[in-house]
Design a protein around this motif. Structure first.
Motif, PDB file in Angstrom:
ATOM      1  N   ASP A 113       0.827  -1.211   0.000  1.00 40.40           N
ATOM      2  CA  ASP A 113       0.000   0.000   0.000  1.00 40.40           C
ATOM      3  C   ASP A 113       0.858   1.258   0.000  1.00 40.40           C
ATOM      4  O   ASP A 113       0.543   2.249  -0.693  1.00 40.40           O
ATOM      5  CB  ASP A 113      -0.920   0.008   1.218  1.00 40.40           C
ATOM      6  CG  ASP A 113      -2.021  -1.049   1.098  1.00 40.40           C
ATOM      7  OD1 ASP A 113      -2.278  -1.491  -0.053  1.00 40.40           O
ATOM      8  OD2 ASP A 113      -2.607  -1.394   2.119  1.00 40.40           O
ATOM      9  N   GLU A 114       1.928   1.251   0.780  1.00 34.49           N
ATOM     10  CA  GLU A 114       2.797   2.410   0.808  1.00 34.49           C
ATOM     11  C   GLU A 114       3.469   2.641  -0.545  1.00 34.49           C
ATOM     12  O   GLU A 114       3.620   3.774  -0.997  1.00 34.49           O
ATOM     13  CB  GLU A 114       3.862   2.228   1.894  1.00 34.49           C
ATOM     14  CG  GLU A 114       3.291   2.352   3.302  1.00 34.49           C
ATOM     15  CD  GLU A 114       4.359   2.153   4.368  1.00 34.49           C
ATOM     16  OE1 GLU A 114       5.510   1.835   3.950  1.00 34.49           O
ATOM     17  OE2 GLU A 114       4.057   2.328   5.556  1.00 34.49           O
ATOM     18  N   ARG A 115       3.848   1.560  -1.218  1.00 37.65           N
ATOM     19  CA  ARG A 115       4.448   1.699  -2.547  1.00 37.65           C
ATOM     20  C   ARG A 115       3.442   2.287  -3.545  1.00 37.65           C
ATOM     21  O   ARG A 115       3.797   3.156  -4.344  1.00 37.65           O
ATOM     22  CB  ARG A 115       4.936   0.336  -3.050  1.00 37.65           C
ATOM     23  CG  ARG A 115       6.176  -0.149  -2.344  1.00 37.65           C
ATOM     24  CD  ARG A 115       6.576  -1.512  -2.861  1.00 37.65           C
ATOM     25  NE  ARG A 115       7.752  -2.014  -2.182  1.00 37.65           N
ATOM     26  CZ  ARG A 115       8.264  -3.235  -2.375  1.00 37.65           C
ATOM     27  NH1 ARG A 115       7.654  -4.066  -3.234  1.00 37.65           N
ATOM     28  NH2 ARG A 115       9.352  -3.623  -1.723  1.00 37.65           N
ATOM     29  N   VAL A 116       2.224   1.771  -3.455  1.00 39.00           N
ATOM     30  CA  VAL A 116       1.183   2.301  -4.364  1.00 39.00           C
ATOM     31  C   VAL A 116       0.931   3.776  -4.084  1.00 39.00           C
ATOM     32  O   VAL A 116       0.803   4.606  -5.005  1.00 39.00           O
ATOM     33  CB  VAL A 116      -0.124   1.491  -4.218  1.00 39.00           C
ATOM     34  CG1 VAL A 116      -1.278   2.167  -4.956  1.00 39.00           C
ATOM     35  CG2 VAL A 116       0.081   0.078  -4.732  1.00 39.00           C
ATOM     36  N   LYS A 117       0.884   4.156  -2.818  1.00 28.30           N
ATOM     37  CA  LYS A 117       0.672   5.564  -2.467  1.00 28.30           C
ATOM     38  C   LYS A 117       1.811   6.436  -2.984  1.00 28.30           C
ATOM     39  O   LYS A 117       1.588   7.531  -3.507  1.00 28.30           O
ATOM     40  CB  LYS A 117       0.543   5.709  -0.951  1.00 28.30           C
ATOM     41  CG  LYS A 117      -0.774   5.179  -0.409  1.00 28.30           C
ATOM     42  CD  LYS A 117      -0.829   5.346   1.100  1.00 28.30           C
ATOM     43  CE  LYS A 117      -2.145   4.806   1.657  1.00 28.30           C
ATOM     44  NZ  LYS A 117      -2.212   4.955   3.126  1.00 28.30           N
ATOM     45  N   ARG A 118       3.080   5.934  -2.799  1.00 21.99           N
ATOM     46  CA  ARG A 118       4.205   6.705  -3.287  1.00 21.99           C
ATOM     47  C   ARG A 118       4.152   6.844  -4.818  1.00 21.99           C
ATOM     48  O   ARG A 118       4.436   7.901  -5.374  1.00 21.99           O
ATOM     49  CB  ARG A 118       5.527   6.053  -2.855  1.00 21.99           C
ATOM     50  CG  ARG A 118       5.891   6.305  -1.397  1.00 21.99           C
ATOM     51  CD  ARG A 118       7.367   6.008  -1.147  1.00 21.99           C
ATOM     52  NE  ARG A 118       7.722   4.629  -1.473  1.00 21.99           N
ATOM     53  CZ  ARG A 118       7.658   3.612  -0.604  1.00 21.99           C
ATOM     54  NH1 ARG A 118       7.256   3.838   0.643  1.00 21.99           N
ATOM     55  NH2 ARG A 118       7.994   2.398  -0.978  1.00 21.99           N
ATOM     56  N   HIS A 119       3.758   5.750  -5.483  1.00 24.80           N
ATOM     57  CA  HIS A 119       3.647   5.788  -6.944  1.00 24.80           C
ATOM     58  C   HIS A 119       2.563   6.783  -7.384  1.00 24.80           C
ATOM     59  O   HIS A 119       2.764   7.553  -8.326  1.00 24.80           O
ATOM     60  CB  HIS A 119       3.327   4.373  -7.456  1.00 24.80           C
ATOM     61  CG  HIS A 119       3.236   4.306  -8.950  1.00 24.80           C
ATOM     62  ND1 HIS A 119       4.341   4.452  -9.770  1.00 24.80           N
ATOM     63  CD2 HIS A 119       2.170   4.120  -9.771  1.00 24.80           C
ATOM     64  CE1 HIS A 119       3.960   4.357 -11.029  1.00 24.80           C
ATOM     65  NE2 HIS A 119       2.632   4.144 -11.056  1.00 24.80           N
ATOM     66  N   LEU A 120       1.429   6.758  -6.672  1.00 29.41           N
ATOM     67  CA  LEU A 120       0.350   7.703  -7.000  1.00 29.41           C
ATOM     68  C   LEU A 120       0.785   9.148  -6.757  1.00 29.41           C
ATOM     69  O   LEU A 120       0.455  10.050  -7.530  1.00 29.41           O
ATOM     70  CB  LEU A 120      -0.897   7.378  -6.177  1.00 29.41           C
ATOM     71  CG  LEU A 120      -1.664   6.115  -6.596  1.00 29.41           C
ATOM     72  CD1 LEU A 120      -2.808   5.840  -5.615  1.00 29.41           C
ATOM     73  CD2 LEU A 120      -2.214   6.268  -8.009  1.00 29.41           C
ATOM     74  N   LYS A 121       1.527   9.374  -5.649  1.00 30.84           N
ATOM     75  CA  LYS A 121       2.011  10.721  -5.368  1.00 30.84           C
ATOM     76  C   LYS A 121       2.947  11.200  -6.461  1.00 30.84           C
ATOM     77  O   LYS A 121       2.861  12.352  -6.927  1.00 30.84           O
ATOM     78  CB  LYS A 121       2.728  10.754  -4.017  1.00 30.84           C
ATOM     79  CG  LYS A 121       1.789  10.724  -2.828  1.00 30.84           C
ATOM     80  CD  LYS A 121       2.563  10.810  -1.532  1.00 30.84           C
ATOM     81  CE  LYS A 121       1.624  10.789  -0.323  1.00 30.84           C
ATOM     82  NZ  LYS A 121       2.376  10.867   0.946  1.00 30.84           N
ATOM     83  N   ARG A 122       3.879  10.308  -6.885  1.00 32.09           N
ATOM     84  CA  ARG A 122       4.800  10.687  -7.942  1.00 32.09           C
ATOM     85  C   ARG A 122       4.046  10.982  -9.244  1.00 32.09           C
ATOM     86  O   ARG A 122       4.352  11.951  -9.951  1.00 32.09           O
ATOM     87  CB  ARG A 122       5.827   9.580  -8.161  1.00 32.09           C
ATOM     88  CG  ARG A 122       6.828   9.459  -7.032  1.00 32.09           C
ATOM     89  CD  ARG A 122       7.713   8.252  -7.242  1.00 32.09           C
ATOM     90  NE  ARG A 122       8.623   8.048  -6.126  1.00 32.09           N
ATOM     91  CZ  ARG A 122       9.391   6.973  -5.986  1.00 32.09           C
ATOM     92  NH1 ARG A 122       9.331   5.989  -6.890  1.00 32.09           N
ATOM     93  NH2 ARG A 122      10.207   6.857  -4.940  1.00 32.09           N
ATOM     94  N   PHE A 123       3.065  10.099  -9.564  1.00 31.92           N
ATOM     95  CA  PHE A 123       2.290  10.296 -10.795  1.00 31.92           C
ATOM     96  C   PHE A 123       1.483  11.610 -10.745  1.00 31.92           C
ATOM     97  O   PHE A 123       1.438  12.372 -11.718  1.00 31.92           O
ATOM     98  CB  PHE A 123       1.347   9.108 -11.009  1.00 31.92           C
ATOM     99  CG  PHE A 123       0.544   9.200 -12.254  1.00 31.92           C
ATOM    100  CD1 PHE A 123       1.127   8.983 -13.500  1.00 31.92           C
ATOM    101  CD2 PHE A 123      -0.799   9.537 -12.202  1.00 31.92           C
ATOM    102  CE1 PHE A 123       0.365   9.088 -14.642  1.00 31.92           C
ATOM    103  CE2 PHE A 123      -1.552   9.649 -13.344  1.00 31.92           C
ATOM    104  CZ  PHE A 123      -0.969   9.406 -14.586  1.00 31.92           C
TER     105      PHE A 123
END
Length: 201
Positions: A13-23
């Motif tokens: 979940d944290e990886r997905v959140k970081r990916h969404l933030k970057r995107f």
């Protein structure tokens, strides 16, 4: 085992959140960059248009400045010409000279059909201390004809008017000719057509 799975899911979940933030940051950055680019291009085009208009205005002002003295000179000349023309109308009197009246009478005689008789020719009455009467013809021609025997043409007045419209100097001195009266009445067992033509300057 359950604790390990929860830990793995939390990491994912944290990886997905970081990916969404970057995107999201990338999307915002692209939008911000595009907005800056559009504003820059708009500013460039406005600056270019302002320079073009300024150059055109400068050219037009230069042409006006070069032509203006000549225009003022022509205006002065036109003013002098108009004053002289008014004075020439006063001194030359192109419509009131005897020679012009003689030519006018000759033209009226030439344009007159053989069956018409002229009884009166007169101009506007000019009173002392006042201008000419407003309205009405400047020159009036009155006459008559009898409609009998071989003379049955009731359009002879119109023919007379048409002839006058193309005669000189009448066509130069008068802009319009109208049939003021054209009536028929009986006189001693004969039909008499009485007419009057109005000539307008």
């Amino acid at each position: 085992m359950e604790f390990q799975l929860n830990f793995l899911s939390t990491t994912a979940d944290e990886r997905v959140k970081r990916h969404l933030k970057r995107f999201t940051f990338l999307v915002y950055f692209i939008i911000f960059g595009a907005t800056l680019f559009v504003l820059y291009r708009t500013h460039q085009s406005q600056t270019y248009m302002a320079e073009v208009f300024e150059g055109l205005n400068t050219g037009i002002e230069g042409k006006i400045s070069s032509v203006e003295p000549r225009m003022l000179f022509l205006e002065r000349k036109i003013g002098v010409r108009n004053r002289l023309r008014k004075q020439s109308l006063l001194f030359l009197q192109p419509r009131d000279r005897p020679a012009v009246w003689r030519k006018t009478l000759v033209d009226i005689t030439k344009a007159l059909p053989p069956d018409l008789v002229i009884t009166n020719i007169y101009t506007k009455v000019e009173r002392k201390g006042k201008r000419k009467k407003t309205g009405g013809p400047d020159l009036t021609i009155e006459g008559f004809t009898y409609i009998e025997g071989g003379n049955r043409d009731i359009r002879s007045v119109d023919s007379f008017r048409s002839n006058l419209l193309f005669s000189l100097p009448i066509s130069n001195n008068y802009s319009d000719i109208k049939v003021e009266t054209n009536r028929i009445h009986k006189e001693e067992d004969r039909l008499k057509l009485v007419f009057s033509l109005g000539l307008y300057e």
